[in-house]
Each structure stands twice: as C-alpha cells, then as structure tokens.
Design an enzyme around this catalytic site. Structure first.
Site, PDB file in Angstrom:
ATOM      1  N   CYS A  94       0.842  -1.201   0.000  1.00  0.00           N
ATOM      2  CA  CYS A  94       0.000   0.000   0.000  1.00  0.00           C
ATOM      3  C   CYS A  94       0.878   1.253   0.000  1.00  0.00           C
ATOM      4  O   CYS A  94       1.589   1.522   0.967  1.00  0.00           O
ATOM      5  CB  CYS A  94      -0.926  -0.007   1.217  1.00  0.00           C
ATOM      6  N   CYS A  97      -0.033   3.776   2.770  1.00  0.00           N
ATOM      7  CA  CYS A  97       0.473   3.353   4.089  1.00  0.00           C
ATOM      8  C   CYS A  97       1.981   3.574   4.183  1.00  0.00           C
ATOM      9  O   CYS A  97       2.508   3.918   5.253  1.00  0.00           O
ATOM     10  CB  CYS A  97       0.171   1.881   4.331  1.00  0.00           C
ATOM     11  N   ASP A 495      66.087   0.087   7.164  1.00  0.00           N
ATOM     12  CA  ASP A 495      66.310   1.118   8.184  1.00  0.00           C
ATOM     13  C   ASP A 495      66.881   0.387   9.408  1.00  0.00           C
ATOM     14  O   ASP A 495      66.688  -0.823   9.544  1.00  0.00           O
ATOM     15  CB  ASP A 495      64.976   1.793   8.522  1.00  0.00           C
ATOM     16  N   ASP A 693      59.256   6.409   8.368  1.00  0.00           N
ATOM     17  CA  ASP A 693      59.859   6.170   7.059  1.00  0.00           C
ATOM     18  C   ASP A 693      58.845   6.199   5.910  1.00  0.00           C
ATOM     19  O   ASP A 693      59.105   5.643   4.846  1.00  0.00           O
ATOM     20  CB  ASP A 693      60.573   4.812   7.058  1.00  0.00           C
TER      21      ASP A 693
END
Length: 795
Positions: A94, A97, A495, A693
């Site tokens: 609906c 609704c 590193d 780094d």
C-alpha cells in the site's frame, strides 16, 4: 577515490567474470574495475561521488546482461562508520500506508532523516550513532505493526547479532549453503543422466528408442547448459563455455555420434562438478584464514554487561572478555591479566602475556584470565578491520601475469572458434575425397578446447591463495602485483632503528664534563626532550623519573635529523647528534659505542653525553643470511646514527653496505639512486618501521613495514606489512611469492601445452572429443587443485 564493491552471488563462469571486468572498466568516470572471481567480488573505483550511482546502475545492467542468473549485492563496508539503517518492509503493498510510515518514522527523536522507497520496499534511516540503532529498530517495528500489521520488518545489515536473533545466517554462510544445494542437485541429475545413458549401451533397443534414451540423458545432464547458451545468444554473448559445449555436442548429434555427444556432456559435467567442489574448497580455505572477525562484544551498559555487535560499541566504553573469547575491539586492559593467542593477526604460535595497562587488539583470543578493556577505536577503525579489508580487497591489485591472462583470454577463444569454422568448411571444399562429417567432428574438438577457464580460474586463485597464505603467517601483502614483484627483488634496503634493532632504548651511561654533574646533565636532557615523542627522548625522560615543570622550558625547537634546541632556566641547551654540535661550532669528543649517543651543550659549552643502548634483534643476522640465500644481491642499511655505531651494527649482522648520518631526505635520494642503477625488471624494497619512514616506503618499488600490529601508519604506507617485529619473516614472504609464481607458471604452461597438443591432434583427426573435454575441464580442475598448494606454504 570512491570505492564500491558488488558481490555477484552465483557467478560460476570465470570467462564471464573477465568480460564483466572488461566492460565495467570501460564505463565513463570509472577509474578502475577489478573482478575477483575467487571471492565473487567486483571492486569499482571512480573519481566522482556524484557519478557513482550511475556507474553502479550501469555495472549491474552489464552483469544482468552477461549473467542474468547472478544475484548482485552491494557490500556494506565500514559499518562502524555508516550511520544509515536499511530496513526491509516485506509484504508492503500500500503506497499510502508507506507514506504514513515514512512520516511517523521521521518524527522519532533519534532519527535525523528517513526515506521509504516503495518500489524496493526499503526504509533508509540516518541515525546519530550506532547506539541508537536497536532502539530505532524497535520503534520502527511498533509503527509498522500499528499501520500495517501484516508487513514483516527486517534489518538489512551485516550486524551479526540481529541476524542471529532472527535466525538469519550471514551472506557467506547463506551462499555456501546455496552452493552446496546446487552441487547436490547437479549430482542427482548426473546420476539419473548416467543411468539413462548406460541402459542403451547394455541392452539392445530399436534405433528410435536408443535415440530417445540418449536424448533424455542429454537433457538431464546438459539441458541447463543448452538453455543458458540460448539465453546468452539472445543477448549477443556467443563465445562462452555454454555455447561451445552446446554446439559441440549438438554437432555430434547431427553427425549421428549419439553416444559420444552424451558421453562428452556427462564428462564435461563431471569435470565441472569436481572443479566447482575444488574452487569452493579453495574459497573456503581462504575465507577460513579470514574467519577472525568477532561476532559479539560484552559491553558495560549501566551496571550490567550486555551482548551487542562490535559495530555498536563506542570509544571509551568498557568491554569484558571471558576466557576462550575473541577480543572484539582494540583497547587497553584496565583490569585483569591473561595469556592471549595472537596468531590470527601475527602468525606467532606462542601466546603472549598481557596485564593491566597493556594494549590489546581485536582478533586476539583470550586464553585463561578474565579481562576488562577500555575501547580505543570503533570496530570500523580497528587494526583487525583494516587487515580484513586489506586482505579481502588484495585481489583488486592484479599482478601483471593476471592482467596478461585476462587479455589473452579475450582473444584466445574467438581465434580458436574461427579456426574451427575454417577447419570444418575449407578442407572438404578444396581437397577431393574429404567429407564434411569428418572435418566437422575435428572442428568440434576445437570448440570444446577453446574455453580458457583453466587459466582464468586458476591463476587469480593462485595469487589469492598466496596472499591468504602470507596473511596466515602474519604477513599482509596488499595485492597480487606486490606478491609478484617480490619474485624480482634485487636489492633490500633496511632502516636500522626499530627494524634491525629493537627500538627499545635505555640509558646505559652518563658522562659529564668537568664543571657539570651527571644529575644536572640528565635533568637538562630530560627537560629538552620532554616534548619529543622519539623513543630516545622517551628513554631519557623515563630515566630522569621526576615531574617535568614545563614552565622552565622556552623556545623549544626540534631540528629534524639533528636533535633539539631549547631554553631551560634561560640557559641555551642543545641535545642531539654530533652534526648538531658541529653545526653550532661546539667541539665534542667523538664516542665509539654500539648504541646511540646524545651530546649536550649548555650555553655553547660541551657538557657531556648520554649513551643509549638499542639491542640488535635476535633474528636480524639470521634474516640477512636467509635473504642472501634467497638470491638477494644487495642488502644495505640506512641510518641517521653516527658512522662508528652504524658500521658496528652493519658488520655484526652482515649487511653489504652501510649509509650513516643520514637525514630523512638523504634516505630518499639514496633509494632513488639504487632504483636508477637496478636491472630493468629488478625491484628495490625498503624495510622500515612504517611510522617515520613513510616517504621512503612510498618511493620504493616495494615498501615493507615492520611491526605493523597497532600501527595504522604502517598499514597505510607500506605495500607489505610484517605484523611481528621479525625481519626473518621477509624470507617467508619471498618464499611464498616464489611458490605462487612457480604454481602460476606451472598452470599456464600445463594448460596451454595440453590445449595446443589436443588442437594439433584434433586437426589431424587423432584426438576425439573425449580428449577435448579433458583439455578443457580436466585441465581446469588440475590447475585449480595445483593452485591450492600455495595455501600450504609454511616457514
């Protein structure tokens, strides 16, 4: 970049998935489109937010046109950040609704905005936070029950709690059950089809009855394939396996090879069945590796703990983790101690002891004690969530080999089909004595072998398996392109601090010049370092162990790569390396130690130095030896430390060359120089801690971040993340990459060789359609099973 993911449930044709990827990638405003057949996920990236709706609509149209039986679902990413609720109103018929429901829901205090799409029966609600969702859902249910009592209200979400309360399984479980049911149906049809096929071979019947039994068997076994082929032809999709098998077997019927036509379809379906089982098993193996997402969180609300979805827990809330449970979110332990299993995230087999004040991550498993944890991140922002997203989407970044095979498949099938047509028509027309029946049969062999599924399925599965295997061992590889690049590593640059050394600093010696005391020296050093977050600064402040009165500190200045300058009690203090002293014309006594030296000057006078130790990791030397054994030609170390310290560390662990006393920009310059001097296909990797780094990690061909657990920066910056602090894990990453590469090329060479041999034998009239079906389905099955071996690579 805007990214959306579509789940293609029921997609079982690898060749079609490649076509979908190709067509979607050509849509306007699409930056990239990548189809991961292993997970049935289409990842689409676009530059414009406003264009994404049209892109998604056009993409779904393409999928529906190419594969109409596939169910397309949009994946809901980052539900922790998504404040939208989608509620399905099943049975709502609906429109009036529907409008009333929308108006009433918009009146709710917790709702910012609500819209009801009557056509799709979806109520989309924006709420202020996840905490409101359960409350809003209950209120919406009440409104709908009052206005439309026959309508069923369902929350469309990945919220596992709500789904389980309603008896609904998750998408993956549903799909897995759906696939199992399909396999069972296929087996039943196959058994019946084989029964009807065997009867006329054993017993003697009239030609018409025999033909009838063969046709029944053919319809049972191959009817669905023929139907699919007809639908595809109607949509203009000709060159797929359904069309090829249909033409080949119907062609066999046309030249009165009835038993062979049916037998070939049976053999094809048996092969497809085994291939589906193998692919599903491989998918399940990979998805099991990722089955670390916690289902629930016991969160303190009021005076009691309640069970909710991890997505609904907010930062700062207290959660309880019982023995045997997974930690659902990242946080800090505020009460309790226990052993935790971290293997799901780090690959470490030995449990870790945690206690009050320790950080813990989602995905850890609590082994024995009761823990209370204060949540630090929403689930969508947790380390676990990022890891899951990273691994699941790794298939989007395809390796060059995958891209080549996808492109190759687009041309291979049409070329072979055209060759089949020429083979069927030309020889009987130009050579006397050749019959169409014989050459049409040879052409049918070509048609059956022309499907490239063995390559299109197995190769992405191999790369996906390699990424999954690495993840299981605590190594995150962001895509097949990086996995393949690891095979061509020529140079690795490390590193030092936090990578080859532990990065955990302790003050081991304080040397004060005449006129200064050790107590005064450490006090001035602690004040100067008070604002710095560097581990060396932290170690000095911790050693001082007194409250810092920051009102005594003025004109603070951190000089990157050198140290710190500040006024303490109106005295000019410098704390840093020898280069900082040289820059300010302060003569110092150079110190030789394996640790780090912090020199201090007060009012331009050298006051002394502080020695800070940083231990070399236990497996650093082992890692360097293993990398050289793996074929890495050059291993270098870069550091900002002084030459004496750097050379001692480099010699101890066995690197080929050491660059010391570097500023951050110097590291990038050295890396760029290495890249210019490498071989054409060689790769340079940089290994760092992923925090300081980032520029070098980004510039390297492969950026590898160490100790990624809990480090968002590491996960974001690097291409490969080692989730533990073990450099030796890089050896395993290379081993997995080499194994994956080996398996992928085994599949390529095997598949193409078998197909080429069968094509040649078929053209010569030696190979039958039985061999042709093996060249298609049999080869695909063997290639898929071979790809699964990558999952078993271990240290």
């Amino acid at each position: 970049m805007i990214k959306h993911e579509l789940i293609l449930e029921g997609l079982d044709c690898a060749n079609c998935s490649a076509k979908i990827e190709d067509k979607v990638s050509k849509l306007e405003d699409v930056f990239s489109a990548s189809m991961n057949f292993s997970t049935k996920t289409l990842i689409i990236e676009g530059n414009k937010e406003e264009a994404m709706d049209k892109i998604l609509k056009d993409s779904i149209d393409i999928i529906n046109r190419l594969e109409p039986d596939v169910i397309v679902k949009q994946k809901e990413n980052d539900l922790g950040k998504n404040k939208n609720m989608i509620i399905m109103l099943e049975g709502l018929n609906c429109a009036n609704c529907a409008t009333k429901i929308e108006v009433e829901v918009n009146k709710l205090e917790e709702v910012k905005e609500a819209g009801l799409d009557f056509v799709s029966k979806r109520l989309i609600i924006k709420v202020d936070n996840n905490l409101n969702k359960n409350n809003v859902f209950s209120k919406v249910q009440s409104i709908v029950n009052k206005l439309e009592p026959d309508v069923e209200v369902k929350l469309k979400s990945n919220n596992l709690i709500n789904n389980k309360q309603k008896g609904i399984t998750g998408d993956n479980q549903h799909e897995h059950k759906h696939e199992n049911n399909e396999i069972k149906e296929s087996i039943i049809k196959l058994i019946l089809g084989v029964g009807f096929f065997i009867i006329p071979l054993i017993f003697k019947f009239s030609p018409k009855i025999e033909l009838g039994l063969f046709v029944i068997s053919y319809v049972l076994v191959g009817g669905e394939i023929v139907l699919r082929a007809v639908k595809n032809i109607a949509r203009g999709q000709v060159f797929d396996e359904n069309f090829l098998m249909t033409i080949a077997t119907l062609g066999a019927f046309a030249i009165r090879q009835y038993p062979e036509a049916v037998a070939v379809m049976i053999f094809y379906q048996v092969g497809e069945l085994f291939q589906d089982i193998a692919v599903n098993k491989s998918r399940k193996s990979i998805s099991d590796l990722m089955d670390i997402r916690p289902d629930t969180a016991n969160v303190k609300r009021g005076e009691e703990f309640i069970s909710v979805s991890p997505y609904e827990v907010l930062i700062g809330e207290i959660i309880m983790i019982k023995p045997g449970e997974k930690l659902p979110l990242d946080g800090v332990i505020i009460e309790g101690n226990s052993m935790v299993d971290t293997s799901a995230l780090t690959g470490e087999a030995v449990p870790r002891t945690v206690r009050n004040g320790d950080e813990v991550l989602a995905g850890f498993i609590n082994k024995n004690g009761l823990l209370y944890v204060k949540v630090k991140k929403e689930f969508g922002e947790s380390t676990l969530s990022k890891i899951l997203d990273l691994v699941q989407n790794a298939g989007a970044k395809k390796a060059p080999t995958e891209k080549f095979i996808t492109k190759f498949a687009r041309y291979y099938t049409p070329v072979v089909v055209i060759s089949a047509v020429i083979l069927a028509v030309v020889p009987p027309l130009i050579i006397e004595g050749y019959t169409f029946t014989d050459w049409i049969y040879r052409a049918l062999v070509f048609l059956v072998v022309s499907c490239p599924c063995a390559l299109v399925v197995s190769i992405p599965l191999g790369f996906f398996g390699g990424i999954g295997s690495a993840s299981k061992n605590g190594i995150l590889i962001k895509g097949g392109n990086y996995l393949e690049a690891l095979n061509r590593l020529e140079t690795i640059v490390f590193d030092k601090t936090g990578t080859l050394t532990k990065g955990v600093f302790e003050v081991t010696n304080i040397y004060a010049k005449e006129g200064f005391t050790k107590e005064r020296l450490i006090e001035y050093a602690a004040y100067v370092e008070a604002f710095s977050t560097h581990p060396i600064a932290t170690s000095i402040v911790e050693y001082f162990d007194e409250e810092i009165d920051k009102s005594r500190l003025k004109d603070y200045e951190e000089i990157s790569g050198y140290g710190i300058k500040a006024l303490v009690d109106k005295k000019s203090v410098l704390a840093g390396n020898k280069k900082l002293m040289d820059m300010n014309n302060i003569k110092v006594e150079e110190v030789s130690t394996i640790g780090t030296v912090v020199y201090l000057s007060i009012d331009g006078v050298y006051a002394g130095h502080i020695d800070i130790s940083d231990e070399i990791k236990e497996d650093s030397r082992e890692a360097i030896i293993g990398l050289k054994a793996s074929g890495i030609k050059n291993i270098l170390m870069l550091t900002g430390d002084n030459k004496v310290v750097a050379d001692k560390v480099g010699t101890k662990i066995g690197v080929d060359k050491v660059y010391s006393e570097l500023l951050p920009q110097n590291k990038v310059e050295i890396l760029e120089g290495l890249q210019e001097g490498k071989l054409r296909k060689g790769k340079v990797a940089f290994v760092g801690d992923g925090i300081n780094d980032a520029p070098v990690l980004a510039r390297a061909d492969i950026g590898i971040a160490m100790g990624g657990v809990g480090s968002d920066a590491a996960i974001e910056a690097a291409d490969v993340v080692i989730m533990t602090d073990e450099p030796s894990k890089i050896i395993l990453a290379i081993k997995i990459a080499k194994k994956t590469n080996k398996v992928v090329w085994q599949n390529i060479i095997f598949a193409l060789s078998v197909k080429l041999v069968i094509l040649i034998l078929g053209a010569m009239g030696i190979a039958s359609m039985w061999e042709a079906v093996f060249g298609d389905v049999g080869v695909a099955l063997i290639a898929v099973l071979n790809s699964m071996r990558v999952l078993r690579v271990k240290n």
